[in-house]
Design a protein around this motif. Sequence first.
Motif, short mmCIF file in Angstrom:
data_model
loop_
_atom_site.label_atom_id
_atom_site.label_comp_id
_atom_site.label_asym_id
_atom_site.label_seq_id
_atom_site.Cartn_x
_atom_site.Cartn_y
_atom_site.Cartn_z
N LEU A 172 -42.24 -24.89 -37.80
CA LEU A 172 -41.41 -26.07 -37.54
C LEU A 172 -40.12 -26.04 -38.33
O LEU A 172 -39.04 -26.34 -37.83
CB LEU A 172 -42.21 -27.34 -37.86
N LEU A 173 -40.21 -25.66 -39.60
CA LEU A 173 -39.01 -25.61 -40.44
C LEU A 173 -38.40 -24.22 -40.49
O LEU A 173 -37.48 -23.97 -41.25
CB LEU A 173 -39.37 -26.08 -41.86
N ARG A 174 -38.93 -23.32 -39.69
CA ARG A 174 -38.46 -21.93 -39.62
C ARG A 174 -38.48 -21.25 -40.99
O ARG A 174 -37.57 -20.53 -41.35
CB ARG A 174 -37.09 -21.86 -38.99
N THR A 175 -39.53 -21.52 -41.75
CA THR A 175 -39.67 -20.92 -43.07
C THR A 175 -40.75 -19.85 -43.10
O THR A 175 -40.91 -19.17 -44.10
CB THR A 175 -40.02 -21.99 -44.12
N GLY A 176 -41.50 -19.71 -42.01
CA GLY A 176 -42.60 -18.75 -41.98
C GLY A 176 -42.17 -17.40 -41.46
O GLY A 176 -41.01 -17.16 -41.11
N ASP A 177 -43.12 -16.51 -41.41
CA ASP A 177 -42.87 -15.17 -40.88
C ASP A 177 -42.76 -15.23 -39.36
O ASP A 177 -43.38 -16.06 -38.71
CB ASP A 177 -44.01 -14.23 -41.25
N ILE A 178 -41.98 -14.31 -38.82
CA ILE A 178 -41.86 -14.18 -37.38
C ILE A 178 -42.49 -12.84 -36.99
O ILE A 178 -42.14 -11.81 -37.54
CB ILE A 178 -40.39 -14.24 -36.93
N ASN A 179 -43.44 -12.89 -36.07
CA ASN A 179 -44.11 -11.68 -35.60
C ASN A 179 -44.22 -11.79 -34.09
O ASN A 179 -45.12 -12.47 -33.58
CB ASN A 179 -45.47 -11.53 -36.26
N ILE A 180 -43.31 -11.15 -33.39
CA ILE A 180 -43.24 -11.26 -31.94
C ILE A 180 -44.49 -10.67 -31.28
O ILE A 180 -45.02 -11.22 -30.32
CB ILE A 180 -41.97 -10.57 -31.40
N HIS A 181 -44.99 -9.56 -31.80
CA HIS A 181 -46.15 -8.93 -31.19
C HIS A 181 -47.41 -9.79 -31.31
O HIS A 181 -48.20 -9.88 -30.38
CB HIS A 181 -46.37 -7.55 -31.80
N LYS A 182 -47.57 -10.47 -32.44
CA LYS A 182 -48.70 -11.39 -32.59
C LYS A 182 -48.52 -12.59 -31.67
O LYS A 182 -49.47 -13.08 -31.08
CB LYS A 182 -48.81 -11.84 -34.05
N SER A 183 -47.28 -13.04 -31.53
CA SER A 183 -46.99 -14.16 -30.65
C SER A 183 -47.33 -13.80 -29.20
O SER A 183 -47.96 -14.58 -28.49
CB SER A 183 -45.51 -14.54 -30.77
N VAL A 184 -46.92 -12.61 -28.77
CA VAL A 184 -47.22 -12.18 -27.40
C VAL A 184 -48.72 -12.10 -27.19
O VAL A 184 -49.25 -12.54 -26.16
CB VAL A 184 -46.54 -10.82 -27.10
N SER A 185 -49.44 -11.57 -28.17
CA SER A 185 -50.89 -11.47 -28.06
C SER A 185 -51.54 -12.84 -27.91
O SER A 185 -52.43 -13.03 -27.08
CB SER A 185 -51.43 -10.75 -29.30
N LEU A 186 -51.09 -13.80 -28.69
CA LEU A 186 -51.66 -15.15 -28.62
C LEU A 186 -51.28 -15.86 -27.32
O LEU A 186 -52.09 -16.58 -26.73
CB LEU A 186 -51.23 -15.97 -29.83
N TYR A 187 -50.03 -15.65 -26.86
CA TYR A 187 -49.63 -16.21 -25.56
C TYR A 187 -50.50 -15.63 -24.45
O TYR A 187 -50.89 -16.33 -23.52
CB TYR A 187 -48.16 -15.90 -25.26
N LYS A 188 -50.80 -14.33 -24.53
CA LYS A 188 -51.64 -13.71 -23.50
C LYS A 188 -53.04 -14.30 -23.50
O LYS A 188 -53.62 -14.54 -22.44
CB LYS A 188 -51.70 -12.19 -23.71
N LYS A 189 -53.59 -14.55 -24.70
CA LYS A 189 -54.92 -15.17 -24.77
C LYS A 189 -54.89 -16.55 -24.15
O LYS A 189 -55.77 -16.91 -23.37
CB LYS A 189 -55.37 -15.28 -26.23
N ALA A 190 -53.88 -17.34 -24.51
CA ALA A 190 -53.80 -18.71 -23.98
C ALA A 190 -53.58 -18.71 -22.47
O ALA A 190 -54.20 -19.50 -21.75
CB ALA A 190 -52.67 -19.47 -24.68
N SER A 191 -52.73 -17.82 -21.98
CA SER A 191 -52.48 -17.79 -20.54
C SER A 191 -53.69 -17.29 -19.77
O SER A 191 -53.96 -17.74 -18.66
CB SER A 191 -51.24 -16.96 -20.21
N SER A 192 -54.45 -16.37 -20.36
CA SER A 192 -55.66 -15.91 -19.69
C SER A 192 -56.72 -17.01 -19.64
O SER A 192 -57.62 -16.97 -18.80
CB SER A 192 -56.23 -14.67 -20.38
N MET A 193 -56.60 -17.99 -20.53
CA MET A 193 -57.53 -19.12 -20.53
C MET A 193 -57.01 -20.28 -19.68
O MET A 193 -57.59 -21.36 -19.68
CB MET A 193 -57.77 -19.58 -21.97
N GLY A 194 -55.88 -20.08 -18.99
CA GLY A 194 -55.38 -21.08 -18.07
C GLY A 194 -54.31 -22.00 -18.62
O GLY A 194 -54.12 -23.09 -18.10
N HIS A 195 -53.57 -21.59 -19.62
CA HIS A 195 -52.50 -22.41 -20.19
C HIS A 195 -51.19 -22.04 -19.48
O HIS A 195 -50.65 -20.95 -19.67
CB HIS A 195 -52.40 -22.17 -21.69
N ALA A 196 -50.69 -22.95 -18.66
CA ALA A 196 -49.51 -22.68 -17.83
C ALA A 196 -48.26 -22.44 -18.66
O ALA A 196 -47.47 -21.54 -18.37
CB ALA A 196 -49.29 -23.83 -16.86
#
Length: 143
Positions: free
Chosen positions: A51-75
């Motif tokens: 939220l405050l943009r103070t954490g780490d950014i990891n695009i590959h982990k983000s893509v992996s989590l988006y894929k999990k959520a989308s495979s579970m039906g998150h539009a």
Amino acid sequence: MLKNLILIAISIAFPPLFFFTVPYLIYLFFTYSSRREKYFNDAIIWRTGGLLRTGDINIHKSVSLYKKASSMGHAEAAFHLGEMYCDGISPFNHTGYLLEPNSELANMYFKQCLGISPSEFEQLSNQREKMLNEIREKYNFTN
């Protein structure tokens, strides 16, 4: 799904395992929607740094989590994956991409979002078009 069927088969073959697999399957069933939301929210955090943009950014982990959520039906997760693959992601003040643009994957995830929730796809598409038009006007882009 296949993992769950394997667990059921193992618990039938080895009855003492029944006491471990059945509670686990019940847990998976009752926490499905909360896990889907958690994957989506965690993907946003890893994509933006929090939220405050103070954490780490990891695009590959983000893509992996988006894929999990989308495979579970998150539009919305599917739509964000489509955006990421459509535009690609490059680090600030650097050349190259952290995530290469891929129009085939982008179209696949946009279609998945449309299949899950047409109204949400329409809303997210309109927001994206509005944002892109504002950027084009602000920086005088022709395309």
